[in-house]
Design a protein around this motif. Structure first.
Motif, PDB file in Angstrom:
ATOM      1  N   GLN A 154      41.587  -8.889 -73.806  1.00 53.97           N
ATOM      2  CA  GLN A 154      42.291  -9.259 -72.577  1.00 53.97           C
ATOM      3  C   GLN A 154      41.365  -9.090 -71.371  1.00 53.97           C
ATOM      4  O   GLN A 154      40.491  -8.226 -71.353  1.00 53.97           O
ATOM      5  N   LYS A 155      41.577  -9.894 -70.355  1.00 53.40           N
ATOM      6  CA  LYS A 155      40.655  -9.909 -69.213  1.00 53.40           C
ATOM      7  C   LYS A 155      41.092  -9.038 -68.047  1.00 53.40           C
ATOM      8  O   LYS A 155      40.276  -8.682 -67.200  1.00 53.40           O
ATOM      9  N   ARG A 156      42.395  -8.701 -67.990  1.00 53.80           N
ATOM     10  CA  ARG A 156      42.889  -8.033 -66.783  1.00 53.80           C
ATOM     11  C   ARG A 156      43.908  -6.960 -67.128  1.00 53.80           C
ATOM     12  O   ARG A 156      44.760  -7.149 -68.000  1.00 53.80           O
ATOM     13  N   VAL A 157      43.841  -5.825 -66.413  1.00 55.85           N
ATOM     14  CA  VAL A 157      44.865  -4.789 -66.487  1.00 55.85           C
ATOM     15  C   VAL A 157      45.448  -4.620 -65.089  1.00 55.85           C
ATOM     16  O   VAL A 157      44.711  -4.449 -64.109  1.00 55.85           O
ATOM     17  N   THR A 158      46.771  -4.670 -65.004  1.00 57.29           N
ATOM     18  CA  THR A 158      47.480  -4.563 -63.728  1.00 57.29           C
ATOM     19  C   THR A 158      48.328  -3.299 -63.729  1.00 57.29           C
ATOM     20  O   THR A 158      49.091  -3.058 -64.670  1.00 57.29           O
ATOM     21  N   TYR A 184      35.470   0.643 -66.976  1.00 50.38           N
ATOM     22  CA  TYR A 184      35.628  -0.623 -67.703  1.00 50.38           C
ATOM     23  C   TYR A 184      35.240  -1.785 -66.778  1.00 50.38           C
ATOM     24  O   TYR A 184      36.096  -2.578 -66.365  1.00 50.38           O
ATOM     25  N   PRO A 185      33.948  -1.908 -66.450  1.00 47.93           N
ATOM     26  CA  PRO A 185      33.513  -2.922 -65.476  1.00 47.93           C
ATOM     27  C   PRO A 185      33.730  -4.358 -65.940  1.00 47.93           C
ATOM     28  O   PRO A 185      33.763  -5.273 -65.102  1.00 47.93           O
ATOM     29  N   ASN A 186      33.904  -4.576 -67.239  1.00 41.16           N
ATOM     30  CA  ASN A 186      34.082  -5.943 -67.743  1.00 41.16           C
ATOM     31  C   ASN A 186      35.530  -6.393 -67.740  1.00 41.16           C
ATOM     32  O   ASN A 186      35.828  -7.520 -68.137  1.00 41.16           O
ATOM     33  N   ILE A 187      36.442  -5.507 -67.320  1.00 41.07           N
ATOM     34  CA  ILE A 187      37.873  -5.845 -67.267  1.00 41.07           C
ATOM     35  C   ILE A 187      38.323  -5.831 -65.820  1.00 41.07           C
ATOM     36  O   ILE A 187      38.100  -4.854 -65.098  1.00 41.07           O
ATOM     37  N   ASP A 188      38.929  -6.907 -65.377  1.00 44.78           N
ATOM     38  CA  ASP A 188      39.460  -6.968 -64.013  1.00 44.78           C
ATOM     39  C   ASP A 188      40.620  -5.986 -63.871  1.00 44.78           C
ATOM     40  O   ASP A 188      41.404  -5.784 -64.806  1.00 44.78           O
ATOM     41  N   SER A 189      40.746  -5.390 -62.710  1.00 49.39           N
ATOM     42  CA  SER A 189      41.853  -4.461 -62.450  1.00 49.39           C
ATOM     43  C   SER A 189      42.462  -4.768 -61.092  1.00 49.39           C
ATOM     44  O   SER A 189      41.760  -5.079 -60.135  1.00 49.39           O
ATOM     45  N   ASN A 190      43.786  -4.716 -61.028  1.00 46.02           N
ATOM     46  CA  ASN A 190      44.485  -4.889 -59.763  1.00 46.02           C
ATOM     47  C   ASN A 190      45.823  -4.179 -59.849  1.00 46.02           C
ATOM     48  O   ASN A 190      46.203  -3.662 -60.910  1.00 46.02           O
ATOM     49  N   ASP A 191      46.534  -4.110 -58.747  1.00 44.05           N
ATOM     50  CA  ASP A 191      47.840  -3.444 -58.749  1.00 44.05           C
ATOM     51  C   ASP A 191      48.815  -4.195 -57.865  1.00 44.05           C
ATOM     52  O   ASP A 191      48.419  -4.891 -56.921  1.00 44.05           O
TER      53      ASP A 191
END
Length: 323
Positions: A154-158, A184-191
């Motif tokens: 998976q590309k993103r964790v929110t 985890y620099p290869n996975i996008d993160s946002n909230d």
């Protein structure tokens, strides 16, 4: 030989468990199924909705299959208590649509804290519920979410939270999320705030891959996911800790349709797929999951919750036939 504690519970829990066990017994894997009691009917017989014997058997087993139980006002929730006793701090709920490619995400819900901590007290006419959030609880669930995203590609964790209103409790959760995201620099993160998350699930579900959130918020979002799919009868869940795993459908005991043979067994069967993955039986899990997918995509055999007329057993038989 895998020892599996089976807790059918109440209502449709009994009805969806039997065909699931029948299907598992056809696989090229040896299971010893040990049935134990929990729920409303158990309370009527034993004065408790979760006997100590059931808890101890769960601890000794390789895994637990749990149907559904009816809540009892004078008793603590059997499933919440069991999660705590086994330290099952992860609740993993995949939301996957068979007709809309935009709806394909997983909710990773913290399973041991928050408003499910049973910390309530009454002072005169005032009742207070305490919401417990810890650094430890936040760290381990967020790390699990990122590891899950990494493992599944998976590309993103929110992160979903309400830190603007709950700056201390959800502040811990949000700050921990961004601290761990740096690993985890290869996975996008946002909230997003939880209310915005709920809106985006309806208006733009494709923006989500993995959602990690606190206990109550995760419970609510996963029911919203059921609404997106059209039925809670399609959503499985895994409760996972460092030493144990418990697998259950998201739906409840549905006493209003119990005994009518129209409960959808899909969520229970898919929960057993998650159990097979947990036990390292990926080939068997893939076989069963594909059979379920094929039956749903054919759109011929379906229970009333999916606008069909078939019985619980007819759906299970169709899946067995595909296998």
């Amino acid at each position: 030989m895998y020892k599996i504690t089976v807790i059918p519970g109440d209502g449709i829990g009994q009805e969806v468990m039997k065909p699931t066990i029948d299907i598992l017994e056809t696989l090229n894997t040896k299971f010893e199924f040990i049935e134990k009691e929990a729920g409303k009917e158990c309370y009527k017989k034993h004065g408790t909705n979760l006997p100590e014997d059931t808890i101890q058997q769960c601890k000794k087993s390789d895994s637990v299959l749990f149907g559904a139980v009816t809540s009892i006002p004078e008793q603590k929730s059997a499933i919440v208590t069991l999660r705590k006793k086994l330290d099952l701090y992860v609740n993993q709920r995949p939301i996957h649509s068979y007709t809309n490619q935009d709806i394909n995400f997983t909710i990773i819900r913290e399973n041991s804290e928050g408003l499910y901590s049973h910390l309530e007290e009454q002072k005169g006419d005032e009742v207070i519920a305490l919401r417990k959030i810890t650094n430890k609880g936040s760290e381990r669930i967020i790390k699990y979410a990122f590891n899950y995203a990494q493992k599944t590609g998976q590309k993103r964790v929110t992160a979903a939270h309400k830190a603007n209103v709950l700056p201390l409790t959800d502040g811990i959760f949000k700050n921990t999320f961004y601290k761990i995201s740096e690993e985890y620099p290869n996975i996008d993160s946002n909230d997003y705030y939880i209310d915005a998350t709920a809106m985006y699930l309806i208006t733009d579900p494709a923006r989500f891959d993995v959602i990690v959130t606190t206990n109550l918020f995760g419970d609510i979002l996963s029911d919203e996911g059921g609404g997106l799919l059209g039925s809670l009868g399609l959503i499985p869940s895994a409760n996972i800790g460092d030493n144990n795993g418990l697998f259950e459908p998201v739906h409840g005991s549905a006493p209003d349709i119990a005994g009518q043979h129209k409960a959808n067994p899909t969520a229970m069967i898919l929960s057993s797929c998650l159990m097979l993955e947990f036990l390292g039986k990926q080939e068997e899990a893939d076989l069963l999951h594909k059979a379920v997918d094929d039956v749903i995509l054919e759109n011929k055999i379906k229970t009333p919750d999916m606008n069909g007329t078939n019985t619980t057993q007819e759906v299970a038989d169709a899946i067995l036939h595909k296998m």
